[in-house]
Design an enzyme around this catalytic site. Structure first.
Site: not given
Ligand code: SIN
Length: 327
Positions: A15, A64, A97-98
Site C-alpha cells: 500500500t 504482500s 502491511t499484510d
Molecule cells: C499489502 O500488504 O501489500 C497491501 C496492504 C497494505 O500494505 O496495507
C-alpha cells in the site's frame, strides 16, 4: 554531498506504493503501483534528515497478500549481497502491511544481520489524504542510519514505533498504527527523525560477520501448511484435507491450537495419519498474546513459541537444515 552512511532502499510493493482511482480515497485502491524511486521523491530532504546517502532498487512489485517464496529468496539473496559490502551501512525495505511480519521473521532467521535491516509500510495509499507512507519511510531510513540500530537484527518501523522481527505483528486492518509488539512494547520510537531506544536488542538477534545464507531454489522449499483447531472440527474433513495435502507434496503442518496448544479431538486421526506418513507437526496457539506453556514432557517437543505464520516459516527452514532454536 558525500556522506559516511549509505543506505539501500529495496522496494517490494504494498500500500505504501498504492494508488487510488478516486482522489484521496483510503480504501479501494491498487497496491504496488509506484516505484520505490517515486516513494523517495515524496519525502523532502530525506538524505539530509537521515545523514546518509540513499540508493533505491525495485526488487519486486506486489501486494504482500501474494508474497511468495521466490520473492523471499530473491530478497534474502540481495540483502545478503548488500550487507556483505563495506560501502553499505544498512537496508530499508518497503513492503505491504499484510505479510510484513512474515517477511521480517524470514529475513531475521536467514540473515541475522549485524547491520540494520528495517522494513516499513503504509496503511494508506500514496494518493490518500492522510498518506502515512512518506513519514514511515523517513522514520525507517532514520532508524537504519542510527548508530544504535546495528546488532538488533531485522526491525520494522511503523507509525513512529520500532519493533523486532520476532515481536512485530499486524493487529488492525485499517488503523494507521496497525502494528504492535505481541505484548512487548516497542524497541524504540522515531520522533522527528530521531531515535529514542527503549531497550537493548533481543539476545542473539544478530550474528557476527557476514550473513550466511544458503537456500535451495524456492521451488525446492518444503511446503508447510496451517491447520486450525476450532469448535465443530470434522474428523473426516480433516483427514481428507491432510491426505490431499500429502498427495500435493506438503511436508509439514503447523496446528493452530486453541488455548494452551489444545487440539480438537476430531483432528486426532488426521494428525496421527500425518505423523505415520513422516510429516512434521508443530503446535502453537491461536491466542493473540503469550505462548503455549507446556507441562514437562507434554506434546513431545512439538510446541512452537511463535505465532502460527512465523512458526510455519521456522518449521520450513528447520526442514532445510536451520537450527530448531529459531522457535
Ligand atoms: C499489502 O500488504 O501489500 C497491501 C496492504 C497494505 O500494505 O496495507
Amino acid at each position: 554531498m558525500e556522506r559516511d552512511k549509505n543506505i539501500v532502499i529495496l522496494g517490494t510493493g504494498g500500500t505504501i506504493a498504492g494508488v487510488a482511482e478516486q482522489a484521496g480515497a483510503s480504501v479501494g485502491y491498487r497496491a504496488a503501483q509506484l516505484g520505490v524511486a517515486q516513494l523517495l521523491q515524496a519525502v523532502p530532504d530525506l538524505e539530509r534528515v537521515a545523514g546518509a546517502s540513499l540508493q533505491a532498487e525495485q526488487l519486486a512489485q506486489l501486494d504482500s497478500k501474494d508474497m511468495d517464496h521466490a520473492t523471499w529468496h530473491a530478497l534474502a539473496l540481495r540483502c545478503a549481497e548488500l550487507l556483505a559490502r563495506d560501502d553499505v551501512s544498512g537496508i530499508v525495505i518497503t513492503h505491504g502491511t499484510d505479510t510484513l511480519e512474515e517477511t521480517a521473521w524470514f529475513l531475521q532467521c536467514v540473515l541475522r544481520p549485524a547491520k540494520p535491516v528495517v522494513l516499513t509500510c503504509a496503511m494508506r495509499p500514496a494518493t490518500a489524504i492522510s498518506a502515512d507512507g512518506p513519514g514511515n519511510l523517513r522514520d525507517a531510513v532514520a532508524c537504519a542510519a542510527d548508530t544504535q540500530a546495528a546488532g538488533r537484527g531485522v526491525l520494522a518501523v511503523v507509525a513512529g514505533r520500532v519493533f523486532s522481527a520476532r515481536q512485530v505483528r499486524k493487529v488492525h486492518p485499517y488503523r494507521v498504527d496497525a502494528f504492535d509488539g505481541s505484548g512487548a512494547g516497542p524497541q524504540g520510537w522515531v520522533e522527528e527523525g530521531l531515535l529514542r531506544w527503549a531497550t537493548g536488542g533481543l539476545p542473539g538477534a544478530a550474528a557476527a560477520g557476514s550473513p550466511a545464507i544458503a537456500l535451495p531454489p524456492a521451488g525446492q522449499w518444503p511446503q508447510v501448511e496451517l491447520l486450525h483447531s476450532h469448535a465443530g472440527c470434522n474428523s473426516a474433513v480433516a483427514l481428507a484435507v491432510m491426505q490431499a495435502w500429502h498427495a500435493a507434496g506438503v511436508r509439514a503442518v503447523v496446528v493452530v491450537g486453541t488455548g494452551n496448544g489444545t487440539v480438537h479431538q476430531a483432528l486426532g486421526p488426521a494428525l496421527d495419519w500425518a505423523q505415520a506418513q513422516g510429516m512434521a507437526l508443530r503446535i502453537t496457539t491461536r491466542c493473540e498474546e503469550g505462548q503455549v506453556v507446556q507441562a514437562e514432557g507434554a506434546l513431545d517437543g512439538r510446541v512452537s513459541s511463535l505465532p502460527a505464520a512465523k512458526a510455519r516459516i521456522s518449521l520450513m527452514l528447520e526442514l532445510m537444515g536451520w537450527p530448531r532454536a529459531l522457535g
